[in-house]
Write a protein that holds these residues in place. Structure first.
Motif, PDB file in Angstrom:
ATOM      1  N   ASN A  15      51.030 -23.990  37.005  1.00 49.99           N
ATOM      2  CA  ASN A  15      50.616 -22.591  37.106  1.00 49.99           C
ATOM      3  C   ASN A  15      51.610 -21.690  37.835  1.00 49.99           C
ATOM      4  OD1 ASN A  15      48.263 -23.133  35.744  1.00 49.99           O
ATOM      5  ND2 ASN A  15      47.008 -23.289  37.582  1.00 49.99           N
ATOM      6  N   ALA A  16      52.666 -22.253  38.389  1.00 47.64           N
ATOM      7  CA  ALA A  16      53.566 -21.479  39.246  1.00 47.64           C
ATOM      8  C   ALA A  16      54.229 -20.312  38.506  1.00 47.64           C
ATOM      9  CB  ALA A  16      54.615 -22.386  39.869  1.00 47.64           C
ATOM     10  N   ASP A  17      54.738 -20.556  37.325  1.00 49.39           N
ATOM     11  CA  ASP A  17      55.392 -19.473  36.582  1.00 49.39           C
ATOM     12  C   ASP A  17      54.399 -18.371  36.231  1.00 49.39           C
ATOM     13  OD1 ASP A  17      57.834 -20.770  36.742  1.00 49.39           O
ATOM     14  OD2 ASP A  17      57.739 -21.574  34.694  1.00 49.39           O
ATOM     15  N   SER A  18      53.188 -18.761  35.880  1.00 53.73           N
ATOM     16  CA  SER A  18      52.152 -17.787  35.568  1.00 53.73           C
ATOM     17  C   SER A  18      51.828 -16.927  36.789  1.00 53.73           C
ATOM     18  CB  SER A  18      50.898 -18.507  35.072  1.00 53.73           C
ATOM     19  OG  SER A  18      49.860 -17.590  34.862  1.00 53.73           O
ATOM     20  N   VAL A  66      52.299 -11.728  39.866  1.00 54.61           N
ATOM     21  CA  VAL A  66      52.709 -10.987  41.064  1.00 54.61           C
ATOM     22  C   VAL A  66      53.776  -9.951  40.716  1.00 54.61           C
ATOM     23  CG1 VAL A  66      53.785 -11.167  43.344  1.00 54.61           C
ATOM     24  CG2 VAL A  66      52.074 -12.833  42.639  1.00 54.61           C
ATOM     25  N   ARG A  67      54.758 -10.353  39.928  1.00 53.60           N
ATOM     26  CA  ARG A  67      55.866  -9.438  39.606  1.00 53.60           C
ATOM     27  C   ARG A  67      55.453  -8.287  38.691  1.00 53.60           C
ATOM     28  NH1 ARG A  67      61.457 -11.221  39.491  1.00 53.60           N
ATOM     29  NH2 ARG A  67      61.739 -13.021  40.837  1.00 53.60           N
ATOM     30  N   THR A  68      54.530  -8.541  37.756  1.00 55.11           N
ATOM     31  CA  THR A  68      54.196  -7.528  36.758  1.00 55.11           C
ATOM     32  C   THR A  68      52.914  -6.755  37.042  1.00 55.11           C
ATOM     33  OG1 THR A  68      53.016  -9.096  35.328  1.00 55.11           O
ATOM     34  CG2 THR A  68      55.401  -8.821  34.950  1.00 55.11           C
ATOM     35  N   PRO A  89      53.596  -4.086  41.345  1.00 55.22           N
ATOM     36  CA  PRO A  89      53.520  -2.705  40.840  1.00 55.22           C
ATOM     37  C   PRO A  89      52.233  -1.990  41.273  1.00 55.22           C
ATOM     38  CG  PRO A  89      54.338  -4.149  39.124  1.00 55.22           C
ATOM     39  CD  PRO A  89      53.881  -5.041  40.256  1.00 55.22           C
ATOM     40  N   GLY A  90      51.121  -2.725  41.360  1.00 55.30           N
ATOM     41  CA  GLY A  90      49.873  -2.125  41.813  1.00 55.30           C
ATOM     42  C   GLY A  90      49.945  -1.676  43.264  1.00 55.30           C
ATOM     43  N   GLU A 134      58.528  -8.446  49.835  1.00 55.85           N
ATOM     44  CA  GLU A 134      59.444  -9.501  49.409  1.00 55.85           C
ATOM     45  C   GLU A 134      58.607 -10.674  48.896  1.00 55.85           C
ATOM     46  OE1 GLU A 134      61.506 -10.302  53.040  1.00 55.85           O
ATOM     47  OE2 GLU A 134      62.502  -8.355  53.049  1.00 55.85           O
ATOM     48  N   LEU A 135      59.025 -11.252  47.789  1.00 56.85           N
ATOM     49  CA  LEU A 135      58.352 -12.411  47.208  1.00 56.85           C
ATOM     50  C   LEU A 135      59.319 -13.586  47.239  1.00 56.85           C
ATOM     51  CD1 LEU A 135      56.034 -13.781  45.607  1.00 56.85           C
ATOM     52  CD2 LEU A 135      57.126 -12.901  43.527  1.00 56.85           C
TER      53      LEU A 135
END
Length: 106
Positions: free
Chosen positions: A14-17, A22-24, A28-29, A42-43
């Protein structure tokens, strides 16, 4: 200045998901909220044998800015539902630190 640090862990599957969410969506939210006194987020990601660890570090001018972000219970973690579903576990509270000194090598 204040920094707010949070940890979450995802399975390798699930890590890539989670990272994509978080990035998209999450970051942004947060940026769209235009919080006065919020400076940056920072992520970070660390692959481990048993799972994948994610860390977010958020930077704020002061405690009032943190409260504007998450409300009066300012140590409560901000983890939207869709992000929660991609994580195996996460900190229920974020750690908050006062920045005492910053040195730059530039």
């Amino acid at each position: 200045m204040i920094t707010r640090i949070w940890h979450g862990w995802a399975t390798h599957k699930n890590a890539d998901s989670y990272e994509t969410i978080v990035r998209t969506e999450v970051i942004p939210g947060i940026l769209a909220k235009k919080i006065n006194g919020f400076r940056r987020i920072e992520l970070m990601r660390r692959e481990r044998q048993e799972d994948v660890e994610f860390v977010t570090v958020m930077w704020f001018d002061n405690l009032d800015a943190v409260k504007a972000f998450v409300g009066p219970d300012y140590e409560t973690a901000y983890v939207p539902n869709n992000a929660r579903q991609a994580l195996a576990r996460f900190d229920a509270q974020a750690q908050r630190y006062d920045i005492l000194d910053v040195q730059d090598n530039g």
